[in-house]
Design an enzyme around this catalytic site. Structure first.
Site, short mmCIF file in Angstrom:
data_model
loop_
_atom_site.label_atom_id
_atom_site.label_comp_id
_atom_site.label_asym_id
_atom_site.label_seq_id
_atom_site.Cartn_x
_atom_site.Cartn_y
_atom_site.Cartn_z
N LYS A 187 -10.86 -8.22 -5.48
CA LYS A 187 -11.53 -7.32 -6.63
C LYS A 187 -11.75 -7.97 -7.93
O LYS A 187 -11.42 -8.92 -7.97
CB LYS A 187 -10.93 -5.84 -6.64
CG LYS A 187 -10.78 -5.08 -5.43
CD LYS A 187 -12.10 -4.46 -4.89
CE LYS A 187 -12.14 -4.01 -3.52
NZ LYS A 187 -11.23 -2.76 -3.19
C1 PLP Z 1 -11.03 -1.87 -2.21
C2 PLP Z 1 -11.70 -0.46 -2.35
C3 PLP Z 1 -10.83 0.81 -2.33
C4 PLP Z 1 -9.39 0.62 -1.97
O1 PLP Z 1 -8.37 -0.22 -2.71
P1 PLP Z 1 -7.06 -0.73 -2.15
O2 PLP Z 1 -6.72 -1.30 -3.62
O3 PLP Z 1 -7.80 -1.85 -1.29
O4 PLP Z 1 -6.46 0.42 -1.57
C5 PLP Z 1 -11.35 1.95 -2.26
N1 PLP Z 1 -12.51 2.26 -2.11
C6 PLP Z 1 -13.45 1.19 -2.30
C7 PLP Z 1 -15.04 1.42 -2.57
C8 PLP Z 1 -12.87 0.00 -2.34
O5 PLP Z 1 -13.85 -1.27 -2.18
#
Ligand code: PLP
Length: 365
Positions: A187
């Site tokens: 991210k």
């Molecule tokens: C990455 C993501 C999540 C979940 O996050 P994690 O930390 O991987 O559990 C939820 N919603 C969206 C839109 C994402 O891209």
């Protein structure tokens, strides 16, 4: 093995991480998590932040804390990552999937209104709306918030991908009843696994913390009335977060520069999620729509041969085997994006690599 240009990658910044750790020598490690939560509260201007071990956990806690449970109905976009929808199932509720509008590729406010009207006519009262700012592009929040307010349905912002993106000068994640960010490896910034829930509602924050810590009651002995979860963030992840947050602007700027180059050079061959006077994407991923699906397939293969990682855009939730029986309100857009769309490498450490990607894409068309 040949070097592969990755889609989105955060290299471990060893120096800044160890500097943060050193600054906590002799201090109780819980302080690191407290400080990370304060840093998120400062960054967002939202008073309560609960740091947890994933973005998915944060969404689960948002639903639990708003009292959403068995038999409830939650409205959510179909064009998203599965982690937006699965927590609705965790709490025993039912997702209802809403298709995208064509400017931001996020939840279509018109379809959302239709859905609420249709459900109410059947005597169903939706309990929450989850909005996603997909690939970092803010949703049409004025319209969506107006619907949420008018209909009295709380809005949860899944801003997992959009930390730093702005809508009308406000950070995504700060406009709904509850917002969440993810700090997964790929991210905008990372704790190498983690997430956070933010809210201005003190009671929601208290409940989220309660459910995230095995629902342990505030007694001298171990007492439990609810089923809880082991969701709190670890101190080492929080230290990583503290070392990464100061780089957010720099990383977002670098990703934006990469996107701008793609947009400029591919403008005759593809279309993009567009910023306007209200919204500024963080350009987490550089996403593009080719004029036709066969062009996309051609390019995926060519880039793969050149060791460049690409990814099709989300396969919508309503066409996933997992959610084939879930109610949906569609307009065809999300399936079109899946067929014609592609995410190109946007990573911040790949100085110059976008030149190579653009060169290859241009050659292939
Ligand atoms: C990455 C993501 C999540 C979940 O996050 P994690 O930390 O991987 O559990 C939820 N919603 C969206 C839109 C994402 O891209």
């Amino acid at each position: 093995m040949a070097y592969r240009i990755p889609l989105s990658y955060n290299p471990i910044e060893v120096n800044s991480y160890t500097n943060v750790l050193k600054s906590y020598e002799g201090v109780h490690h819980n302080q690191i998590v407290n400080d990370f939560e304060s840093a998120i509260a400062n960054l967002t201007g939202i008073p309560h932040a609960v740091a947890v071990n994933s973005g998915t956990a944060a969404i689960h806690l948002a639903l639990l804390s708003l009292g959403i449970g068995k038999g409830d109905v939650v409205l959510a976009p179909t064009f998203t990552y599965v982690a937006t929808i699965n927590p609705i199932i965790y709490v025993g509720a039912m997702p209802i999937l809403i298709d995208s509008e064509t400017e931001t590729w996020n939840m279509d406010p018109g379809l959302l209104e239709n859905a609420i009207k249709t459900l109410r006519q059947k005597g169903i009262d939706p309990k929450a709306i989850i909005v996603v700012h997909t690939y970092g592009m803010p949703s049409k929040m004025n319209e969506l918030l107006a619907i949420s307010e008018r209909e009295g349905i709380p809005l949860i912002e899944d801003a997992a991908e959009s930390l730093g993106a702005l809508y009308d000068g406000k950070m995504t994640g700060t406009m709904g009843e509850v917002g969440i960010y993810s700090f997964n490896n790929n991210k905008a910034v990372t704790t190498y696994g983690g997430g956070v829930l933010i809210t201005s509602n003190a009671e929601v924050a208290m409940k989220a913390r309660h459910f995230a810590s095995q629902a342990r009651e505030d007694r001298s002995f171990y007492e439990h009335k609810d089923v809880g979860y082991n969701y709190l963030m670890s101190s080492l992840n929080a230290a990583m977060g503290l070392s990464q947050l100061p780089m957010l602007d720099l990383k977002n700027k670098a990703r934006r520069q990469v996107f701008d180059k793609y947009a400029q050079q591919l403008k005759d061959k593809a279309t993009f999620q567009l910023d306007d006077e209200l919204r500024v994407s963080n350009r987490w991923l550089s996403t593009i729509l080719f004029t036709e699906s066969h062009v996309k397939n051609l390019i995926v293969n060519q880039l793969s041969d050149s060791n460049i990682e690409t990814r099709p855009l989300w396969k919508p939730m309503h066409v996933q085997p997992l959610y084939q029986n879930v109610s949906r309100f569609l307009n065809g857009n999300s399936e079109d994006y899946f067929n014609r769309g592609l995410a190109l490498p946007s990573g911040f450490s790949e100085k110059g690599h976008h030149e190579e990607v653009i060169h290859q894409v241009t050659l292939s068309i």
